[in-house]
Design an enzyme around this catalytic site. Structure first.
Site, PDB file in Angstrom:
ATOM      1  CB  SER A  12      -0.929  -0.128   1.192  1.00  0.00           C
ATOM      2  OG  SER A  12      -1.353   1.320   1.477  1.00  0.00           O
ATOM      3  CG  HIS A  37      -3.732  -1.807  -1.721  1.00  0.00           C
ATOM      4  ND1 HIS A  37      -4.844  -2.500  -2.128  1.00  0.00           N
ATOM      5  CD2 HIS A  37      -4.079  -0.923  -0.532  1.00  0.00           C
ATOM      6  CE1 HIS A  37      -5.930  -2.242  -1.333  1.00  0.00           C
ATOM      7  NE2 HIS A  37      -5.344  -1.223  -0.237  1.00  0.00           N
ATOM      8  CG  ASP A  39      -5.091   2.046   1.078  1.00  0.00           C
ATOM      9  OD1 ASP A  39      -6.027   1.123   0.933  1.00  0.00           O
ATOM     10  OD2 ASP A  39      -3.932   1.710   1.510  1.00  0.00           O
ATOM     11  CG  MET A  41      -8.151   6.720   2.950  1.00  0.00           C
ATOM     12  SD  MET A  41      -7.241   6.632   4.590  1.00  0.00           S
ATOM     13  CE  MET A  41      -6.530   5.074   4.304  1.00  0.00           C
ATOM     14  CG  HIS A  70      -9.316  -0.280  -0.499  1.00  0.00           C
ATOM     15  ND1 HIS A  70      -8.685  -0.437   0.922  1.00  0.00           N
ATOM     16  CD2 HIS A  70     -10.544  -0.209  -0.133  1.00  0.00           C
ATOM     17  CE1 HIS A  70      -9.505  -0.490   1.614  1.00  0.00           C
ATOM     18  NE2 HIS A  70     -10.861  -0.418   1.205  1.00  0.00           N
ATOM     19  CG  MET A  72     -11.083   2.682   2.434  1.00  0.00           C
ATOM     20  SD  MET A  72      -9.743   2.684   3.262  1.00  0.00           S
ATOM     21  CE  MET A  72      -8.522   2.871   1.810  1.00  0.00           C
ATOM     22  CG  MET A 141     -11.401  -3.418   5.177  1.00  0.00           C
ATOM     23  SD  MET A 141     -10.144  -3.024   4.269  1.00  0.00           S
ATOM     24  CE  MET A 141      -9.167  -1.986   5.415  1.00  0.00           C
ATOM     25  CG  ASP A 177      -6.141  -3.051   3.091  1.00  0.00           C
ATOM     26  OD1 ASP A 177      -5.203  -2.924   3.568  1.00  0.00           O
ATOM     27  OD2 ASP A 177      -6.700  -2.280   2.346  1.00  0.00           O
TER      28      ASP A 177
HETATM   29  C1  DX5 Z   1      -6.221   0.815   5.719  1.00  0.00           C
HETATM   30  C2  DX5 Z   1      -5.772   0.851   4.400  1.00  0.00           C
HETATM   31  C3  DX5 Z   1      -4.671  -0.195   4.476  1.00  0.00           C
HETATM   32  C4  DX5 Z   1      -3.409   0.130   5.157  1.00  0.00           C
HETATM   33  C5  DX5 Z   1      -2.593  -0.924   5.171  1.00  0.00           C
HETATM   34  O1  DX5 Z   1      -7.369   1.820   5.795  1.00  0.00           O
HETATM   35  O2  DX5 Z   1      -6.920   0.356   3.681  1.00  0.00           O
HETATM   36  O3  DX5 Z   1      -4.309  -0.415   3.007  1.00  0.00           O
HETATM   37  O4  DX5 Z   1      -2.509   1.159   4.387  1.00  0.00           O
HETATM   38  O5  DX5 Z   1      -1.450  -0.696   6.026  1.00  0.00           O
HETATM   39  P1  DX5 Z   1      -1.002  -1.561   7.005  1.00  0.00           P
HETATM   40  O6  DX5 Z   1      -0.138  -2.739   6.273  1.00  0.00           O
HETATM   41  O7  DX5 Z   1       0.446  -0.647   7.465  1.00  0.00           O
HETATM   42  O8  DX5 Z   1      -1.870  -2.043   8.094  1.00  0.00           O
HETATM   43 ZN    ZN Z   2      -6.612  -0.409   1.350  1.00  0.00          ZN
END
Ligand code: DX5
Ligand code: ZN
Length: 229
Positions: A12, A37, A39, A41, A70, A72, A141, A177
């Protein structure tokens, strides 16, 4: 993207150097990762903000393999086309992001991407049963989404096992994840997961100037997971 159930490591870039996304993506691929990956947000669905489709489009040329986006965010439908146009191979939406996940998954495939469905730790797998013909990936998750570096939630391992049984022979990836490390990767791999997202555990100790630790970390997580399958 051809389907297989071999273990795939998906760093990620939430844990990458935000001033250097392009070089970070090149570095993790050169060091042996399988997917990248991303993320996304929105400060609403999750209590943190990252980046939008313009950033995804900018990093796309620096990724040779799969760009796994991903989302969110809530609402999600209005933004699906933008992430598909930015070059996402997989677009994952959350079951909890709104009342119309069926429509969102249709829209993702309609935009030409593989459709992913993410489940928060407090969400059961019952709804997946009704969506099995519409998803290419289910993301379990193993932390509450929003931040990297959180602790793995062990109760989710049983959920992965039940999901794996539900999926049977269908060509659907199970992605994990959150909190994936050399210690937790074997648990989820043994339960049936094939895509392991890892942020802090991949990027720790390295940088674009010193990327070798990325490779060491990726190989260690992969070896731990493969030994458990
Ligand atoms: C959390 C994200 C993950 C996160 C994983 O909200 O969707 O992808 O970055 O990070 P680690 O591996 O550090 O838990
Ligand atoms: Zn993620």
């Amino acid at each position: 993207m051809t389907f297989n159930r071999s273990i795939k490591i998906a760093p990620s870039i939430l844990s990458a150097d935000f001033a250097n996304f392009g070089m970070e993506c090149q570095a993790i691929e050169a060091q042996g990762c399988d997917w990248v990956h991303v993320d996304v947000m929105d400060g609403h669905f999750v209590p943190n903000l990252t980046f939008g489709p313009a950033t995804c489009a900018a990093i796309r040329p620096h990724i040779k393999g799969v760009m796994d986006v991903h989302l969110m965010i809530s609402p999600v439908d209005a933004y699906i086309d933008a992430y598909a146009k930015a070059g996402a191979d997989v677009i994952t939406a959350h079951l909890e992001a709104g009342p119309h996940i069926h429509r969102s998954l249709q829209a993702i495939r309609g935009a030409g991407a593989k459709a992913g469905l993410a489940l928060n730790p407090g969400t059961g797998i019952e709804a997946v049963q009704h969506l099995l013909d519409m998803v290419d990936l289910v993301c379990v998750m193993t932390v509450n989404p929003g931040f990297g570096g959180q602790k793995f939630i062990h109760s989710q391992v049983e959920k992965v096992r039940a999901l794996r049984a539900m999926i049977g022979d269908r060509p659907i990836h199970i992605e994990i994840d959150g909190g994936v490390t050399v210690d937790t990767a074997p648990l989820v791999a043994a339960a049936g997961a094939d895509v392991l997202v890892a942020g802090s555990a991949v990027f720790k100790g390295g940088s674009v100037q010193n990327p070798a630790p990325y490779g060491d970390n990726i190989r260690a997580i992969r070896a731990a997971a493969e030994a458990a399958v």
